[in-house]
Design a protein around this motif. Structure first.
Motif, PDB file in Angstrom:
ATOM      1  N   ASP A 130       0.808  -1.222   0.000  1.00  0.00           N
ATOM      2  CA  ASP A 130       0.000   0.000   0.000  1.00  0.00           C
ATOM      3  C   ASP A 130       0.838   1.268   0.000  1.00  0.00           C
ATOM      4  OD1 ASP A 130      -2.342  -1.372  -0.105  1.00  0.00           O
ATOM      5  OD2 ASP A 130      -2.548  -1.498   2.087  1.00  0.00           O
ATOM      6  N   LYS A 131       2.121   1.119   0.144  1.00  0.00           N
ATOM      7  CA  LYS A 131       3.033   2.275   0.149  1.00  0.00           C
ATOM      8  C   LYS A 131       3.519   2.444  -1.285  1.00  0.00           C
ATOM      9  CE  LYS A 131       5.546   4.825   3.080  1.00  0.00           C
ATOM     10  NZ  LYS A 131       5.109   5.513   4.279  1.00  0.00           N
ATOM     11  N   PRO A 132       3.417   3.632  -1.858  1.00  0.00           N
ATOM     12  CA  PRO A 132       3.755   3.722  -3.282  1.00  0.00           C
ATOM     13  C   PRO A 132       5.240   3.510  -3.603  1.00  0.00           C
ATOM     14  CG  PRO A 132       3.044   5.864  -2.404  1.00  0.00           C
ATOM     15  CD  PRO A 132       2.892   4.878  -1.300  1.00  0.00           C
ATOM     16  N   THR A 177       1.782  -8.160  -9.113  1.00  0.00           N
ATOM     17  CA  THR A 177       2.064  -8.192  -7.674  1.00  0.00           C
ATOM     18  C   THR A 177       0.978  -7.499  -6.847  1.00  0.00           C
ATOM     19  OG1 THR A 177       3.395  -6.181  -7.932  1.00  0.00           O
ATOM     20  CG2 THR A 177       4.566  -8.275  -8.018  1.00  0.00           C
ATOM     21  N   GLY A 178       0.058  -6.804  -7.505  1.00  0.00           N
ATOM     22  CA  GLY A 178      -1.035  -6.128  -6.798  1.00  0.00           C
ATOM     23  C   GLY A 178      -0.594  -4.936  -5.970  1.00  0.00           C
ATOM     24  N   ARG A 179       0.549  -4.364  -6.301  1.00  0.00           N
ATOM     25  CA  ARG A 179       1.068  -3.277  -5.485  1.00  0.00           C
ATOM     26  C   ARG A 179       0.691  -1.910  -6.048  1.00  0.00           C
ATOM     27  NH1 ARG A 179       5.199  -2.664  -3.374  1.00  0.00           N
ATOM     28  NH2 ARG A 179       4.488  -0.583  -2.982  1.00  0.00           N
ATOM     29  N   ARG A 180       0.826  -0.893  -5.205  1.00  0.00           N
ATOM     30  CA  ARG A 180       0.601   0.476  -5.673  1.00  0.00           C
ATOM     31  C   ARG A 180       1.838   1.008  -6.372  1.00  0.00           C
ATOM     32  NH1 ARG A 180      -1.450   4.433  -1.412  1.00  0.00           N
ATOM     33  NH2 ARG A 180      -0.995   5.715  -3.219  1.00  0.00           N
ATOM     34  N   LEU A 181       1.574   1.683  -7.475  1.00  0.00           N
ATOM     35  CA  LEU A 181       2.646   2.249  -8.289  1.00  0.00           C
ATOM     36  C   LEU A 181       2.329   3.725  -8.480  1.00  0.00           C
ATOM     37  CD1 LEU A 181       5.045   1.383 -10.230  1.00  0.00           C
ATOM     38  CD2 LEU A 181       3.331   1.243 -12.029  1.00  0.00           C
ATOM     39  N   HIS A 182       3.352   4.572  -8.387  1.00  0.00           N
ATOM     40  CA  HIS A 182       3.159   6.003  -8.647  1.00  0.00           C
ATOM     41  C   HIS A 182       4.140   6.376  -9.756  1.00  0.00           C
ATOM     42  CE1 HIS A 182       2.000  10.122  -7.822  1.00  0.00           C
ATOM     43  NE2 HIS A 182       3.248  10.467  -7.602  1.00  0.00           N
ATOM     44  N   VAL A 305      -2.519  19.162  -3.018  1.00  0.00           N
ATOM     45  CA  VAL A 305      -2.718  19.026  -1.573  1.00  0.00           C
ATOM     46  C   VAL A 305      -3.457  17.711  -1.253  1.00  0.00           C
ATOM     47  CG1 VAL A 305      -3.488  20.134   0.550  1.00  0.00           C
ATOM     48  CG2 VAL A 305      -2.922  21.566  -1.441  1.00  0.00           C
ATOM     49  N   THR A 306      -4.717  17.628  -1.634  1.00  0.00           N
ATOM     50  CA  THR A 306      -5.555  16.491  -1.224  1.00  0.00           C
ATOM     51  C   THR A 306      -4.965  15.144  -1.640  1.00  0.00           C
ATOM     52  OG1 THR A 306      -7.319  17.989  -1.939  1.00  0.00           O
ATOM     53  CG2 THR A 306      -7.986  15.863  -1.039  1.00  0.00           C
ATOM     54  N   ASN A 307      -4.653  15.008  -2.915  1.00  0.00           N
ATOM     55  CA  ASN A 307      -4.168  13.711  -3.405  1.00  0.00           C
ATOM     56  C   ASN A 307      -2.799  13.323  -2.850  1.00  0.00           C
ATOM     57  OD1 ASN A 307      -6.538  13.470  -4.800  1.00  0.00           O
ATOM     58  ND2 ASN A 307      -5.680  13.872  -6.822  1.00  0.00           N
ATOM     59  N   PRO A 308      -1.819  14.244  -2.818  1.00  0.00           N
ATOM     60  CA  PRO A 308      -0.534  13.858  -2.206  1.00  0.00           C
ATOM     61  C   PRO A 308      -0.684  13.405  -0.750  1.00  0.00           C
ATOM     62  CG  PRO A 308      -0.296  15.951  -3.376  1.00  0.00           C
ATOM     63  CD  PRO A 308      -1.741  15.577  -3.447  1.00  0.00           C
ATOM     64  N   ILE A 309      -1.581  14.049   0.000  1.00  0.00           N
ATOM     65  CA  ILE A 309      -1.802  13.646   1.402  1.00  0.00           C
ATOM     66  C   ILE A 309      -2.261  12.199   1.450  1.00  0.00           C
ATOM     67  CG2 ILE A 309      -3.349  13.933   3.393  1.00  0.00           C
ATOM     68  CD1 ILE A 309      -3.372  16.957   2.740  1.00  0.00           C
ATOM     69  N   GLN A 310      -3.193  11.891   0.563  1.00  0.00           N
ATOM     70  CA  GLN A 310      -3.775  10.558   0.537  1.00  0.00           C
ATOM     71  C   GLN A 310      -2.767   9.518   0.018  1.00  0.00           C
ATOM     72  OE1 GLN A 310      -5.457   8.599  -2.190  1.00  0.00           O
ATOM     73  NE2 GLN A 310      -5.914   7.175  -0.513  1.00  0.00           N
ATOM     74  N   ILE A 311      -2.111   9.833  -1.083  1.00  0.00           N
ATOM     75  CA  ILE A 311      -1.202   8.871  -1.718  1.00  0.00           C
ATOM     76  C   ILE A 311      -0.005   8.543  -0.817  1.00  0.00           C
ATOM     77  CG2 ILE A 311       0.433   8.598  -3.659  1.00  0.00           C
ATOM     78  CD1 ILE A 311      -1.666  10.167  -5.369  1.00  0.00           C
ATOM     79  N   PHE A 312       0.559   9.580  -0.191  1.00  0.00           N
ATOM     80  CA  PHE A 312       1.772   9.368   0.608  1.00  0.00           C
ATOM     81  C   PHE A 312       1.473   9.222   2.109  1.00  0.00           C
ATOM     82  CE2 PHE A 312       3.044  11.601  -3.285  1.00  0.00           C
ATOM     83  CZ  PHE A 312       3.966  10.686  -3.774  1.00  0.00           C
TER      84      PHE A 312
END
Ligand code: DOR
Ligand code: ZN
Ligand code: ZN
Length: 392
Positions: A130-132, A177-182, A305-312
């Motif tokens: 879940d960690k990008p 692998t089902g992982r998060r990718l940024h 703001v909103t998305n970086p808070i959520q993603i990271f």
């Protein structure tokens, strides 16, 4: 109490992609000058990339970097961890203390690089899913191939195809692998199509664009010459327009603030380092885009703001919410001015956007409720910026 009549009030911006060069290259930037430039640009949080010297590629180097910059920052900050061929377990063990992993699939400034399937696959499965993992998606083989053909223009050695090959690989492994990718700095139409296609299959992929690629094209590179050299390079007009057309699918805007001195840039083209500064000019340029009707300001705030808070997983940051850090930017929406090198607080002292007219001036910036910047003056002391806490 903040008095804000006739002012535009925005949450402090989050630049999730900066290269502050500390430790290792203080002639280009250090954590004080980098965060000072951020503050003046309405950016109250930065996430710093790992291609410092030494690279942020072990727990020891991470601890050393954190201690080294702690007394210098004037905005809040977090770090990326740099992937290598061998630091797979170590990366996973420090995941909770960093914003994300950065994995360079193609070489750029610094030595970090992972090209082989096996270490990429192991990082993708071992780093918390879940960690990008943020990929620099340029393909080393095609860079070598085109570079090896003796092309003089270094940027021609970084064709759009190189980005697409690397991105296709990264997406395929993320799917498996089902992982998060940024995806850092997407620059081409085709990359955005690949991302859309991946999402439609359920792959967990988010992506970033930079103001460099939103506001400039290869024509600017010809004008700016070495000063417009960057990896991935400035692209065609069609590609730039595609970034705006696909804006809904873009999750974050990060500057890729990559300062180099004039002297370093003034070398022969093939030796000049790649990268341009940008942390101070992102919000002004986006204000322009909003006032010209290109994009809604709400959509900008979402991506900065909103998305970086959520993603990271930036635990204490918010969009002016109760219980979150009071990081606030006040803007005079009608003040017009022209960007110039001598306004830049980055140690490199130049901007590729010199001469650009801006409508809307940053007047005050509050960091965690304290007035940190007022009409051109930094009021906070070095060390007032704090390390970010993460919720994942
Ligand atoms: O142009 C670039 N400059 N691209 C990168 O990936 C790294 C950056 C830098 O650190 O100079
Ligand atoms: Zn990169
Ligand atoms: Zn970068």
């Amino acid at each position: 109490v903040v008095e804000a009549s006739e002012r535009l009030v925005l949450p402090g911006f989050i630049d999730s992609h900066v290269h502050f060069r500390d430790p290792g290259a203080p002639q280009k930037e250090d954590f004080f000058t980098g965060t000072l430039a951020a503050l003046a640009g309405g950016v109250t949080t930065v996430l710093d990339m790992p291609n410092t010297q030494p690279p942020t590629d072990s727990r020891a180097h991470l601890v050393q970097k954190a201690a080294h910059v702690a007394t210098k920052a004037v905005v809040d900050y977090g770090f990326y961890f740099g992937a290598t061929d061998t630091n797979i377990e170590e990366a996973a063990s420090v995941a909770g203390e960093v914003a994300a992993m950065k994995l360079y699939m193609g070489s750029s400034t610094g030595t970090l690089l992972v090209t082989e399937f096996s270490p990429i696959y192991r990082h993708f499965t071992t780093f918390p899913l879940d960690k990008p993992i943020a990929v620099h998606a340029e393909d080393e083989q095609s860079l070598k191939y085109f570079g090896g053909m003796g092309l003089q223009d270094h940027n021609q050695a970084r064709p759009p195809l190189s980005a697409q090959i690397a991105l296709s690989r990264a997406i395929a492994i993320a799917e498996k692998t089902g992982r998060r990718l940024h995806v850092a700095h997407t620059t081409t139409w085709r990359e955005l199509e690949l991302i859309q296609e991946a999402r439609s299959k359920g792959v967990r992929v988010t992506c970033e664009v930079t103001p460099l690629h939103l506001f400039m094209t290869e024509e600017d590179q010809h004008r700016l010459r070495n000063f417009g050299k960057v990896n991935p390079p400035l692209r065609s007009r069609d590609d730039r327009e595609a970034l705006w057309r696909y804006f809904d699918d873009i999750d974050t805007i990060g500057t890729d603030h990559a300062p180099h001195t004039r002297e370093e840039k003034d070398q022969p083209y093939s030796q000049a380092p790649s990268g341009m500064p940008g942390v101070q000019t992102m919000l002004p340029l986006l204000l322009n885009a909003a006032s010209s009707g290109r994009v809604k300001l709400e959509e900008v705030v979402k991506r900065c703001v909103t998305n970086p808070i959520q993603i990271f997983g930036l635990k204490d940051k918010g969009t002016l919410e109760i219980g979150k850090d009071a990081d606030i930017v006040l803007i005079d929406p009608n003040h017009e001015y022209v960007l110039a090198d001598d306004q830049m607080l980055s140690k490199c002292g130049w901007t590729p956007f010199a001469g650009t007219k801006i409508k809307g001036q940053i007047q005050q910036v509050y960091l965690r409720g304290n007035l940190a910047y007022n009409q051109g003056n930094c009021l906070s002391t070095a060390g007032s910026g704090k390390a970010i806490r993460y919720s994942k």
